[in-house]
Write a protein that holds these residues in place. Sequence first.
Motif, mmCIF file in Angstrom:
data_model
loop_
_atom_site.group_PDB
_atom_site.id
_atom_site.type_symbol
_atom_site.label_atom_id
_atom_site.label_comp_id
_atom_site.label_asym_id
_atom_site.label_seq_id
_atom_site.Cartn_x
_atom_site.Cartn_y
_atom_site.Cartn_z
ATOM 1 N N PRO A 64 0.827 -1.230 0.000
ATOM 2 C CA PRO A 64 0.000 0.000 0.000
ATOM 3 C C PRO A 64 0.854 1.271 0.000
ATOM 4 O O PRO A 64 0.552 2.239 -0.688
ATOM 5 N N ARG A 102 2.308 1.846 -3.488
ATOM 6 C CA ARG A 102 1.321 2.450 -4.398
ATOM 7 C C ARG A 102 1.146 3.936 -4.076
ATOM 8 O O ARG A 102 1.062 4.779 -4.966
ATOM 9 N N HIS A 103 1.139 4.268 -2.786
ATOM 10 C CA HIS A 103 1.003 5.669 -2.357
ATOM 11 C C HIS A 103 2.173 6.505 -2.894
ATOM 12 O O HIS A 103 1.981 7.596 -3.440
ATOM 13 N N HIS A 141 -0.035 5.339 7.877
ATOM 14 C CA HIS A 141 -0.087 6.009 6.575
ATOM 15 C C HIS A 141 0.311 7.481 6.681
ATOM 16 O O HIS A 141 -0.243 8.222 7.491
#
Lengths: 410, 410
Positions: free
Chosen positions: A89, A92-93, A123
């Motif tokens: 994740p 991808r960020h 995040h």
Amino acid sequence: MTIGDELLYGQVVDTNSAFMGQELAKIGLRVRQISSVSDRADEIVAALDQARQRAQVVLITGGLGPTKDDLTKHVLARYFHTELVMHEPTLRHVEEIFKRFQRPMLDVNRQQALVPANCEVLHNAVGTAPGMWFNDQGTVFVSMPGVPFEMKRLMTDHVLPRLQAQFHLAPIEHVVVMTAGLGESFLAQKIADWEDALPPNIKLAYLPSFGAVRLRLTGTDDGQPNLRGRMLALLPALRERIGEYIFAEEETTLEAAIGKLLLARNLTIGTAESCTGGLVAHRLTSVPGSSEYFRGSIVAYHNDIKQQELGVKSETLAQFGAVSEATVREMAEGARQRLGVDVAVATSGIAGPGGATDTKKVGTVCLAYADATQTISREYILDRGRALNVEYAAQSLLTMLRQQLAGIRG
Amino acid sequence: MTIGDELLYGQVVDTNSAFMGQELAKIGLRVRQISSVSDRADEIVAALDQARQRAQVVLITGGLGPTKDDLTKHVLARYFHTELVMHEPTLRHVEEIFKRFQRPMLDVNRQQALVPANCEVLHNAVGTAPGMWFNDQGTVFVSMPGVPFEMKRLMTDHVLPRLQAQFHLAPIEHVVVMTAGLGESFLAQKIADWEDALPPNIKLAYLPSFGAVRLRLTGTDDGQPNLRGRMLALLPALRERIGEYIFAEEETTLEAAIGKLLLARNLTIGTAESCTGGLVAHRLTSVPGSSEYFRGSIVAYHNDIKQQELGVKSETLAQFGAVSEATVREMAEGARQRLGVDVAVATSGIAGPGGATDTKKVGTVCLAYADATQTISREYILDRGRALNVEYAAQSLLTMLRQQLAGIRG
């Protein structure tokens, strides 16, 4: 724990720790120690070992950038006997961020998504380096980027809520009282009886800054309700003792408190400055919205300007000299006229190191306040060197101004 | 080691450590760790024990005030198994200070002269709390007040020279080049080839401060003679690359460099300030002897003052607005006339957060320079919040002023 050689060399001031300290206090976590360490792996490990001895939570910032000297992630992986793994994740960020800025993505940027296998990823909405949360043998370690706005966002979005959830600590309350015009030791003497009578769960700290002292009450939970209310109930007795020196009962500046008084009384102000060279005007205009009440100033360094722009009489200069209460009073009254303001303040002095006369020594400073009903003046002898003499003169004048506006006749 | 709950609560940012780190680097001492600890005796002792494990020198600031929460002296006395004794020279110094300020001296002030019996007292020329130097089992401990200007004075007067003497530090030479007007990364780009060609014993540090970058060459002894001479021989090639941004080749301020240029050309100066509110005048007058060339300023916050005191035309204000190059040019020219100066500079802008107009956004700043032969102006759009917008506007104006005085047509 803040990581980075630039902190130790003093090339960057550690403001991250101050922000974290403020936020942690609000949720009732006491910061036991702040440590700034180098980018060297062995020294980071030594600091981690010591930190876990004294604290249940260790917040770490810095060393998460893409460059060679950013070691934190690798050190933490080794410290927790694990390895770095790709966090999809996050990858991808990072890719999205580079797409948005239409920048080519390098391998070093991909590596931003590598994290120790034992961490929970936090995040980072505003950057490429994620936060990392570790629970290791009863101690929480959190690693965040050193970039202040990224750290702040991670603290607010993830770290503070998680800490609140994991630890159920009693809240700490702070009540701040701002004072000016009396030194720390004199304040302490005036309120000694009040301070001695404070309940055991409420502590007083003196936080002196230039020409002002901030009094901070820190209350810890004693099981009784309404801690804050009980702390505020202590203030009337404090006002009885030092009320004339209190300019606010919240975190603010002297100039902001003055602005509030001017607005409340619908008064305009200007300054006439010699030795302070514009510093008083600068401080008054540092307050957002000061254009509502501040009209202008005349910095009259040369005597020609004092006469021509402020109407100081040549006889006054001849008889009493430029650094005299007589002259500074005429400067303040002249500024009221010329600037068309309700209130004017003025300074004239010998900041040093040169400029002493036969009758006036270096550090002699004259201050005046003038409004529609009165003009008052004072003389001080300072001895702190040019820069501090100027700062102290400005601070003393603002203190005098505030007391006049507050109706305390100084 | 900086001591004080206010640091851990984040109510004060630790700038002392940054200053000490910079100064220690200059004499060749590496800071191993910075620690900020509470006012609790047991935690101070624990930090002292850990510090002595990792360092030969432990510099301590804070906790030397006269009030109850100032424990450092007592903790140190206990830590070194000694007692507090009255230091007569310090007592006389404290008494003089109180005499000078015509304040009654309290017992708590007298106690400022109590020091642990095993320390060497370092005279604090600018405050009542002395510095204390301890040699304890091969480790040097130095305790200083937390008030920045007192700590700085003690470092410069006593601590740095003593450290150099006691540790026979290898001779280190520093050559400093002060620049303004170009950011760190752009400077680095322009001098990359020069930097890459530096001999291995000469290192370059970029020390950015607000709107300026200090370049510091640090040369370590390589056994060859005349290290300093060889370092100075590197400067011509540096000037070729960034000469227009260099305002001094010694530690000084931009305003001091401007003062030198004004004196050399026998020119007088004044300012006309709106958004900077007197900051430019304050900076120009912060230079000792500035009364030789600085005559005065008009801070024209309200448009009435711009017209009345500086002769800005109402048509100009109506047509272009107060924040415009047209207005700021008239302000500079008006200031030359009104203040009777050779050179005048002017500012007008929207510092924020309020004040934006349909045509001008917050952060718009116009700057002008006027002398007998020309008037020049610039417009910037800043976006750093009120305080930094004002600082940046003043810095940009002084940079522009200096380049004009140096004959570099901006």
